[in-house]
Design a protein around this motif. Structure first.
Motif, PDB file in Angstrom:
ATOM      1  N   SER A  28      -8.443   2.484  -8.877  1.00  0.00           N
ATOM      2  CA  SER A  28      -7.034   2.318  -9.225  1.00  0.00           C
ATOM      3  C   SER A  28      -6.276   1.574  -8.138  1.00  0.00           C
ATOM      4  CB  SER A  28      -6.379   3.688  -9.457  1.00  0.00           C
ATOM      5  OG  SER A  28      -6.999   4.361 -10.526  1.00  0.00           O
ATOM      6  N   PHE A  29      -6.746   1.694  -6.896  1.00  0.00           N
ATOM      7  CA  PHE A  29      -6.110   0.995  -5.786  1.00  0.00           C
ATOM      8  C   PHE A  29      -6.664  -0.420  -5.580  1.00  0.00           C
ATOM      9  CE2 PHE A  29      -4.688   5.168  -4.015  1.00  0.00           C
ATOM     10  CZ  PHE A  29      -3.340   4.839  -3.966  1.00  0.00           C
ATOM     11  N   TYR A  30      -7.680  -0.790  -6.359  1.00  0.00           N
ATOM     12  CA  TYR A  30      -8.309  -2.101  -6.172  1.00  0.00           C
ATOM     13  C   TYR A  30      -7.304  -3.211  -6.525  1.00  0.00           C
ATOM     14  CZ  TYR A  30     -11.708  -5.876  -6.565  1.00  0.00           C
ATOM     15  OH  TYR A  30     -12.396  -7.049  -6.405  1.00  0.00           O
ATOM     16  N   CYS A  31      -7.206  -4.188  -5.652  1.00  0.00           N
ATOM     17  CA  CYS A  31      -6.284  -5.321  -5.818  1.00  0.00           C
ATOM     18  C   CYS A  31      -4.824  -4.866  -5.941  1.00  0.00           C
ATOM     19  CB  CYS A  31      -6.651  -6.172  -7.036  1.00  0.00           C
ATOM     20  SG  CYS A  31      -8.206  -7.062  -6.838  1.00  0.00           S
ATOM     21  N   ASN A  32      -4.512  -3.752  -5.329  1.00  0.00           N
ATOM     22  CA  ASN A  32      -3.127  -3.268  -5.333  1.00  0.00           C
ATOM     23  C   ASN A  32      -2.472  -3.716  -4.027  1.00  0.00           C
ATOM     24  OD1 ASN A  32      -0.763  -1.918  -5.886  1.00  0.00           O
ATOM     25  ND2 ASN A  32      -1.502   0.005  -5.013  1.00  0.00           N
ATOM     26  N   TYR A  33      -1.494  -4.591  -4.114  1.00  0.00           N
ATOM     27  CA  TYR A  33      -0.907  -5.174  -2.916  1.00  0.00           C
ATOM     28  C   TYR A  33       0.114  -4.253  -2.247  1.00  0.00           C
ATOM     29  CZ  TYR A  33      -3.127  -9.296  -4.795  1.00  0.00           C
ATOM     30  OH  TYR A  33      -4.056 -10.184  -5.267  1.00  0.00           O
ATOM     31  N   THR A  34       0.428  -3.139  -2.874  1.00  0.00           N
ATOM     32  CA  THR A  34       1.333  -2.173  -2.245  1.00  0.00           C
ATOM     33  C   THR A  34       0.560  -1.006  -1.643  1.00  0.00           C
ATOM     34  OG1 THR A  34       1.617  -0.952  -4.314  1.00  0.00           O
ATOM     35  CG2 THR A  34       3.169  -2.752  -3.870  1.00  0.00           C
ATOM     36  N   LEU A  35      -0.696  -1.261  -1.263  1.00  0.00           N
ATOM     37  CA  LEU A  35      -1.573  -0.195  -0.808  1.00  0.00           C
ATOM     38  C   LEU A  35      -1.021   0.526   0.411  1.00  0.00           C
ATOM     39  CD1 LEU A  35      -4.278   1.278  -1.022  1.00  0.00           C
ATOM     40  CD2 LEU A  35      -5.298  -0.506   0.382  1.00  0.00           C
ATOM     41  N   PHE A  36      -0.462  -0.222   1.339  1.00  0.00           N
ATOM     42  CA  PHE A  36       0.009   0.390   2.576  1.00  0.00           C
ATOM     43  C   PHE A  36       1.534   0.544   2.589  1.00  0.00           C
ATOM     44  CE2 PHE A  36      -4.010  -1.677   3.551  1.00  0.00           C
ATOM     45  CZ  PHE A  36      -4.706  -0.608   4.100  1.00  0.00           C
ATOM     46  N   MET A  37       2.130   0.623   1.402  1.00  0.00           N
ATOM     47  CA  MET A  37       3.567   0.830   1.302  1.00  0.00           C
ATOM     48  C   MET A  37       3.844   2.234   0.791  1.00  0.00           C
ATOM     49  SD  MET A  37       4.645  -2.814  -0.380  1.00  0.00           S
ATOM     50  CE  MET A  37       6.334  -2.288  -0.617  1.00  0.00           C
ATOM     51  N   ASN A  38       5.015   2.769   1.124  1.00  0.00           N
ATOM     52  CA  ASN A  38       5.458   4.077   0.672  1.00  0.00           C
ATOM     53  C   ASN A  38       4.405   5.142   0.978  1.00  0.00           C
ATOM     54  OD1 ASN A  38       7.843   2.945  -0.226  1.00  0.00           O
ATOM     55  ND2 ASN A  38       7.004   2.518  -2.256  1.00  0.00           N
ATOM     56  N   VAL A  39       4.048   5.960  -0.025  1.00  0.00           N
ATOM     57  CA  VAL A  39       3.110   7.052   0.236  1.00  0.00           C
ATOM     58  C   VAL A  39       1.711   6.740  -0.291  1.00  0.00           C
ATOM     59  CG1 VAL A  39       4.880   8.841   0.277  1.00  0.00           C
ATOM     60  CG2 VAL A  39       3.863   8.186  -1.884  1.00  0.00           C
ATOM     61  N   ASN A  40       1.432   5.483  -0.624  1.00  0.00           N
ATOM     62  CA  ASN A  40       0.087   5.135  -1.102  1.00  0.00           C
ATOM     63  C   ASN A  40      -0.986   5.482  -0.090  1.00  0.00           C
ATOM     64  OD1 ASN A  40       0.992   4.207  -3.505  1.00  0.00           O
ATOM     65  ND2 ASN A  40       0.931   2.046  -2.985  1.00  0.00           N
ATOM     66  N   ILE A  41      -0.726   5.174   1.160  1.00  0.00           N
ATOM     67  CA  ILE A  41      -1.728   5.419   2.187  1.00  0.00           C
ATOM     68  C   ILE A  41      -1.975   6.907   2.342  1.00  0.00           C
ATOM     69  CG2 ILE A  41       0.007   5.414   4.033  1.00  0.00           C
ATOM     70  CD1 ILE A  41      -3.627   4.103   4.210  1.00  0.00           C
ATOM     71  N   PHE A  42      -0.965   7.729   2.053  1.00  0.00           N
ATOM     72  CA  PHE A  42      -1.138   9.170   2.176  1.00  0.00           C
ATOM     73  C   PHE A  42      -1.974   9.717   1.026  1.00  0.00           C
ATOM     74  CE2 PHE A  42       3.360   8.467   3.831  1.00  0.00           C
ATOM     75  CZ  PHE A  42       2.883   8.086   5.081  1.00  0.00           C
ATOM     76  N   VAL A  43      -1.913   9.066  -0.126  1.00  0.00           N
ATOM     77  CA  VAL A  43      -2.809   9.435  -1.225  1.00  0.00           C
ATOM     78  C   VAL A  43      -4.258   9.165  -0.827  1.00  0.00           C
ATOM     79  CG1 VAL A  43      -3.440   8.917  -3.610  1.00  0.00           C
ATOM     80  CG2 VAL A  43      -1.032   9.056  -2.965  1.00  0.00           C
ATOM     81  N   LEU A  44      -4.488   8.064  -0.140  1.00  0.00           N
ATOM     82  CA  LEU A  44      -5.835   7.781   0.361  1.00  0.00           C
ATOM     83  C   LEU A  44      -6.271   8.809   1.396  1.00  0.00           C
ATOM     84  CD1 LEU A  44      -5.852   3.878   0.708  1.00  0.00           C
ATOM     85  CD2 LEU A  44      -6.898   5.291  -1.062  1.00  0.00           C
ATOM     86  N   PHE A  45      -5.319   9.337   2.185  1.00  0.00           N
ATOM     87  CA  PHE A  45      -5.645  10.418   3.108  1.00  0.00           C
ATOM     88  C   PHE A  45      -6.213  11.614   2.349  1.00  0.00           C
ATOM     89  CE2 PHE A  45      -2.300   9.113   6.528  1.00  0.00           C
ATOM     90  CZ  PHE A  45      -3.086   8.018   6.832  1.00  0.00           C
ATOM     91  N   PHE A  46      -5.550  11.955   1.243  1.00  0.00           N
ATOM     92  CA  PHE A  46      -6.026  13.067   0.409  1.00  0.00           C
ATOM     93  C   PHE A  46      -7.447  12.790  -0.093  1.00  0.00           C
ATOM     94  CE2 PHE A  46      -6.809  14.733  -3.805  1.00  0.00           C
ATOM     95  CZ  PHE A  46      -6.484  16.067  -3.702  1.00  0.00           C
ATOM     96  N   VAL A  47      -7.672  11.593  -0.610  1.00  0.00           N
ATOM     97  CA  VAL A  47      -8.995  11.253  -1.148  1.00  0.00           C
ATOM     98  C   VAL A  47     -10.055  11.353  -0.052  1.00  0.00           C
ATOM     99  CG1 VAL A  47     -10.369   9.424  -2.216  1.00  0.00           C
ATOM    100  CG2 VAL A  47      -8.001   9.799  -2.948  1.00  0.00           C
ATOM    101  N   PHE A  48      -9.730  10.885   1.149  1.00  0.00           N
ATOM    102  CA  PHE A  48     -10.694  10.917   2.252  1.00  0.00           C
ATOM    103  C   PHE A  48     -11.025  12.351   2.646  1.00  0.00           C
ATOM    104  CE2 PHE A  48     -11.716  11.082   6.774  1.00  0.00           C
ATOM    105  CZ  PHE A  48     -12.744  10.166   6.855  1.00  0.00           C
ATOM    106  N   ILE A  49     -10.005  13.183   2.819  1.00  0.00           N
ATOM    107  CA  ILE A  49     -10.237  14.571   3.234  1.00  0.00           C
ATOM    108  C   ILE A  49     -11.027  15.322   2.170  1.00  0.00           C
ATOM    109  CG2 ILE A  49      -9.079  16.772   3.712  1.00  0.00           C
ATOM    110  CD1 ILE A  49      -6.851  15.171   5.043  1.00  0.00           C
ATOM    111  N   PHE A  50     -10.657  15.120   0.911  1.00  0.00           N
ATOM    112  CA  PHE A  50     -11.374  15.811  -0.165  1.00  0.00           C
ATOM    113  C   PHE A  50     -12.823  15.335  -0.254  1.00  0.00           C
ATOM    114  CE2 PHE A  50     -12.689  16.224  -4.609  1.00  0.00           C
ATOM    115  CZ  PHE A  50     -12.491  17.584  -4.793  1.00  0.00           C
ATOM    116  N   THR A  51     -13.068  14.064  -0.012  1.00  0.00           N
ATOM    117  CA  THR A  51     -14.435  13.536  -0.069  1.00  0.00           C
ATOM    118  C   THR A  51     -15.297  14.126   1.041  1.00  0.00           C
ATOM    119  OG1 THR A  51     -13.589  11.467  -1.008  1.00  0.00           O
ATOM    120  CG2 THR A  51     -15.807  11.436  -0.094  1.00  0.00           C
TER     121      THR A  51
END
Length: 429
Positions: free
Chosen positions: A281-304
């Motif tokens: 869902s984040f593939y080719c998303n140019y707002t990846l490091f804007m707002n709280v997107n990066i924090f969603v990736l934090f969740f995915v990393f910790i859960f993984t």
């Protein structure tokens, strides 16, 4: 004498910590709170169908919380662990009999409150059931329904186990006392038949919350939404047949251990499906490091990371070595405590952003929280990576002392846990 007092206080605190976080923090917020807020909106209802039943559930929940809180203050508190395993919890030598009785009664009322809420969610959906509602159910609402199903199916089993412990304490029925022919392992089966679905009751709504967040942040539907719905359904039904992987050291037969090892690893397939869907869902998303997107990736990393350690513990041969070590502590804290709390913090942030009169406040918070969340993510990973290392060195849990070889790892873990506490305090206030 000081060391003995410290041991007693630490055991009581850890016992209360487990009960409070599971039954009185994570589950009420992600299941009851967010369910009552977003479930009626999603099914086009003004309120859940049985509002008085909802009020009764809230009153019973508060009553159970008061009982458990008072139990920790009476006599010597509870020092039997949050799982309340017999025969430790049923021996007459226990110095906190009244405290333990209040804990058990509080858990019974807490289970009844959760059962009433689950019934209310089902009745509300069936009352508003139509084609439009079924086509536009979000993953959060599907997760709430599946959690309701799991609670309705598993809570009576836990209640039977809790009542058996209570009868042993109050009426000397010796149902679970091995000295008189009782079977304490039977209680473990009852407890974990509820305990493992309870894990998914806490984490499945977080998956739905994460899907809602990603839909808003990426301005598109989450990749493979249908497969994610099927994955959640698969996790729900597989979650009922893996309970004994918590009990590999209780003398299970080799064939039984092989079965639970296979099913435990099998449950990682739908879980991994969701992780790949989120990343796509984040593939080719140019707002990846804007707002709280990066924090969603934090969740995915910790859960993984936490889920990967769970696959290792699912292997019966390795679990025999790592059982009751800090490796287990790191695993379930990464998957449950940290992942769920991070999802709650992110969703609260997004909820504030949706309120018009708090728009400016929320936007200011989002812009100023990049450093805060990054620091929180870093300290959390340093903390639990340390615990994974000391756990793999077979350092036992629930013991306040440790060997000199583990001194540096424990010092680093203590410093990181203090930093996490300070950062969460800053976020809240």
């Amino acid at each position: 004498v000081v060391l003995r007092v410290f041991r007693g206080i630490s055991i009581v605190c850890f016992s209360l910590h487990g009960l409070a976080m599971i039954f009185f923090f994570v589950m009420p917020i992600v299941f009851a709170c967010f369910g009552n807020v977003y479930f009626p909106i999603n099914i086009n209802a003004a309120e859940l169908k049985l509002s008085k039943l909802n009020n009764l559930s809230l009153i019973m929940f508060l009553f159970s919380f008061v009982l458990v809180l008072n139990a920790s203050l009476l006599e010597f508190g509870i020092g039997v662990g949050w799982t309340l395993y017999p025969p430790l919890s049923t021996y007459s030598i226990n110095l906190s009999k009244l405290s333990l009785e209040l804990i058990l009664i509080g858990l019974i009322f807490n289970g009844l409150a959760s059962l009433l809420s689950s019934i209310n969610f089902f009745i509300s959906l069936f009352y508003m059931l139509n084609v439009y509602v079924m086509n536009y159910l979000t993953l959060l609402c599907i997760a709430i329904l599946l959690c309701s199903y799991m609670l309705i199916a598993s809570l009576p089993v836990l209640t039977c186990g809790v009542i058996s412990v209570l009868m042993d304490i109050m009426f000397n029925t010796v149902l679970l006392d091995p000295a008189f022919g009782g079977d304490p392992i039977f209680y473990q089966h009852l407890f974990w038949f509820f305990g493992h679905p309870e894990v998914y009751v806490m984490i499945l709504p977080c998956f739905g919350m994460l899907n809602n967040l990603m839909t808003v942040l990426t301005a598109k539907v989450v990749f493979g939404a249908s497969s994610m719905n099927l994955a959640v359904v698969g996790i729900t039904f597989l979650g009922f047949v893996v309970w004994a992987h918590h009990m590999y050291t209780t003398g299970l037969e080799s064939d039984t251990r092989a079965y639970f090892t296979a099913v435990t690893i099998m449950i990682s397939i739908p879980t991994g499906t969701k992780i790949f869907n989120w990343l796509c869902s984040f593939y080719c998303n140019y707002t990846l490091f804007m707002n709280v997107n990066i924090f969603v990736l934090f969740f995915v990393f910790i859960f993984t990371i936490g889920g990967a350690s769970g696959i290792i513990l699912g292997n019966a041969g390795l679990d025999l070595l790592l059982h009751d070590t800090y490796y287990v502590v790191a695993h379930f804290h990464q998957v449950l405590a940290i992942a769920t709390v991070l999802a709650i913090l992110l969703y609260i942030l997004q909820f504030l952003d949706n309120l018009h009169f708090l728009k400016i406040f929320a936007n200011a918070n989002v812009s100023n929280m990049s450093f805060l969340f990054t620091a929180l993510f870093t300290n959390i990973n340093l903390l639990f990576m340390n615990l994974l290392f000391v756990g793999f060195s077979v350092m036992p849990r629930r013991i306040p002392e440790y060997s000199d070889e583990s001194c540096l790892w424990n010092l680093l873990a203590s410093l990181n846990s203090f930093c996490v506490f300070i950062l969460v305090f800053i976020y809240l206030f």
